[in-house]
Design an enzyme around this catalytic site. Sequence first.
Site, PDB file in Angstrom:
ATOM      1  N   SER A  47       0.813  -1.232   0.000  1.00 41.36           N
ATOM      2  CA  SER A  47       0.000   0.000   0.000  1.00 41.36           C
ATOM      3  C   SER A  47       0.840   1.273   0.000  1.00 41.36           C
ATOM      4  O   SER A  47       0.726   2.111   0.897  1.00 41.36           O
ATOM      5  CB  SER A  47      -0.934   0.000   1.211  1.00 41.36           C
ATOM      6  OG  SER A  47      -1.793  -1.110   1.196  1.00 41.36           O
ATOM      7  N   CYS A  51       3.636   6.790  -7.302  1.00 43.76           N
ATOM      8  CA  CYS A  51       3.687   8.113  -7.925  1.00 43.76           C
ATOM      9  C   CYS A  51       4.596   9.071  -7.158  1.00 43.76           C
ATOM     10  O   CYS A  51       5.071  10.062  -7.707  1.00 43.76           O
ATOM     11  CB  CYS A  51       2.289   8.710  -8.016  1.00 43.76           C
ATOM     12  SG  CYS A  51       1.118   7.719  -8.966  1.00 43.76           S
ATOM     13  N   VAL A  88       2.889 -15.242  -6.282  1.00 43.81           N
ATOM     14  CA  VAL A  88       1.976 -16.204  -6.897  1.00 43.81           C
ATOM     15  C   VAL A  88       2.537 -16.573  -8.258  1.00 43.81           C
ATOM     16  O   VAL A  88       2.839 -15.704  -9.086  1.00 43.81           O
ATOM     17  CB  VAL A  88       0.558 -15.630  -7.016  1.00 43.81           C
ATOM     18  CG1 VAL A  88      -0.333 -16.576  -7.819  1.00 43.81           C
ATOM     19  CG2 VAL A  88      -0.032 -15.405  -5.632  1.00 43.81           C
ATOM     20  N   TYR A 436     -14.008  33.455  -9.345  1.00 47.49           N
ATOM     21  CA  TYR A 436     -13.107  34.504  -9.826  1.00 47.49           C
ATOM     22  C   TYR A 436     -12.742  35.450  -8.699  1.00 47.49           C
ATOM     23  O   TYR A 436     -13.589  35.896  -7.923  1.00 47.49           O
ATOM     24  CB  TYR A 436     -13.736  35.326 -10.948  1.00 47.49           C
ATOM     25  CG  TYR A 436     -13.031  36.669 -11.134  1.00 47.49           C
ATOM     26  CD1 TYR A 436     -11.727  36.714 -11.630  1.00 47.49           C
ATOM     27  CD2 TYR A 436     -13.643  37.858 -10.740  1.00 47.49           C
ATOM     28  CE1 TYR A 436     -11.064  37.924 -11.750  1.00 47.49           C
ATOM     29  CE2 TYR A 436     -12.983  39.075 -10.869  1.00 47.49           C
ATOM     30  CZ  TYR A 436     -11.696  39.110 -11.370  1.00 47.49           C
ATOM     31  OH  TYR A 436     -11.026  40.294 -11.480  1.00 47.49           O
ATOM     32  N   TRP A 444     -11.931  36.134 -17.213  1.00 45.60           N
ATOM     33  CA  TRP A 444     -12.219  34.940 -18.007  1.00 45.60           C
ATOM     34  C   TRP A 444     -11.121  33.919 -17.716  1.00 45.60           C
ATOM     35  O   TRP A 444      -9.958  34.120 -18.065  1.00 45.60           O
ATOM     36  CB  TRP A 444     -12.253  35.269 -19.494  1.00 45.60           C
ATOM     37  CG  TRP A 444     -13.550  35.855 -19.949  1.00 45.60           C
ATOM     38  CD1 TRP A 444     -13.885  37.176 -20.001  1.00 45.60           C
ATOM     39  CD2 TRP A 444     -14.689  35.124 -20.388  1.00 45.60           C
ATOM     40  NE1 TRP A 444     -15.161  37.322 -20.457  1.00 45.60           N
ATOM     41  CE2 TRP A 444     -15.690  36.078 -20.707  1.00 45.60           C
ATOM     42  CE3 TRP A 444     -14.982  33.765 -20.560  1.00 45.60           C
ATOM     43  CZ2 TRP A 444     -16.952  35.722 -21.175  1.00 45.60           C
ATOM     44  CZ3 TRP A 444     -16.237  33.407 -21.037  1.00 45.60           C
ATOM     45  CH2 TRP A 444     -17.209  34.374 -21.334  1.00 45.60           C
TER      46      TRP A 444
END
Length: 462
Positions: A47, A51, A88, A436, A444
């Site tokens: 676990s 990354c 396995v 914003y 924008w």
Amino acid sequence: MFPMGATERLVVIGGDAAGMSAASQARRMKGPDELEIVAFERGHFSSYSACGIPYWVSGDVTDRAELVARTPKEHRERAIDLRMRTEVTEIDVAGGRVRSRDLESGAESWTGYDKLVVATGARPVRPDLPGIGAPGVHGVQTLDDGQALLDSLSRTEGRRAVVVGAGYIGVEMAEALLKHGFEVTLVDRGEQPMATLDPDMGRLVHEAMSGMGITTVSRTAVTKILTGDDGRVRAVATDSAEHPADIVVLGIGVEPETTLARAAGLPLGHHGGLLTDLSMRVRGHENIWAGGDCVEVLDLVSGRERHVPLGTHANKHGQVIGANVGGGYGTFPGVVGTAVSKVCDLEIARTGLREKDARAVGLQYVTATIESTSRAGYFPGAAAMTVKMLAERRTGRLLGVQIVGREGAGKRVDVAAVALTAGMTVEQMTALDLGYAPPFSPVWDPVLVAARKASAAVRAGA
């Protein structure tokens, strides 16, 4: 033997994200008296965040233990029989059992199952080149790999590094090696680094890395690893040059680790990954599930299956599998292909289809590329970014977004990921009510500016 009173046994192959998420969720659903859980992991760790390995190597994460979400001891305390350093070696589907080998003692044994989870992950692409196994050549797939690389870096007197492959791992490892004081050369077969982007956006990454002091050699294949008299790596050879190297890091990518599944006759897709239904059950097998980097998933934009090895998906797969194994219900509908990365202060993000992906599935499209800033242009710290958007011709359906920029650029891709999942058009996106304020965005937002431009291109081509 089953615990006294247990009625079923779940066997899990793989002790990382998907496998142990499935085991943990199944345990929440059913207690030890109802379900025995046996998990096998061939490595030393369970676990953990693969990354995070480049950031541990770079020194951003100082302690390896910080990458481990749950130790084997913690899993066992939750009544999960996690057997470490145990591989396995065979799945007997007809007999409902798996053969395992203790990697320390060599002892082999069979374990029966009522339900099986295959979470064998992915393996690094390691080309069959002369010298590829020489000391000083490293992959970075596991914590053991990361530790081996750090040990090698501490022993290496020279300061020249070559990274082979310019995908996510390649560019992240280039940054890590820079932080260790190495002179870094990145060698890649692609037209530009980051083949997950279109070449015009990859060129921006190339230019930015050059400014950081990283030498990028594109359209070039490695032909061999050259070694010195001591047998250790000394250079990476291509058809046209030799690049001196005291350390070589392989960042060529990964492929599904489905050797066991293939031998057992389980169904595999075009990319070599296991094929499942929406519940993550292996197709045609009532009591076998699979998840994580060893499976293929549905791309919600293209409608085709693809291999997307990310920890985010693996954990979701595990949750779905565990719920279903435990008697509940869950599904994993698919992905839109969202990913984000960085090299030094450059942020790189993408979601959906590239131009070549759209062409491959027969979609006609328009593109729009804009330059903007992360904050209002007058606000201190405003950083430049480039946004590229693909939309389907005539319908205007959003197909994909790529973003390259400085601080504040990368996570903007999440807006596009939601829009893709919802099947929105670029015209609909222009009306999104995004937050914003000058410290966070221009009036924008850059994603909406790109949507406006893409919408105009759709209208022009209608």
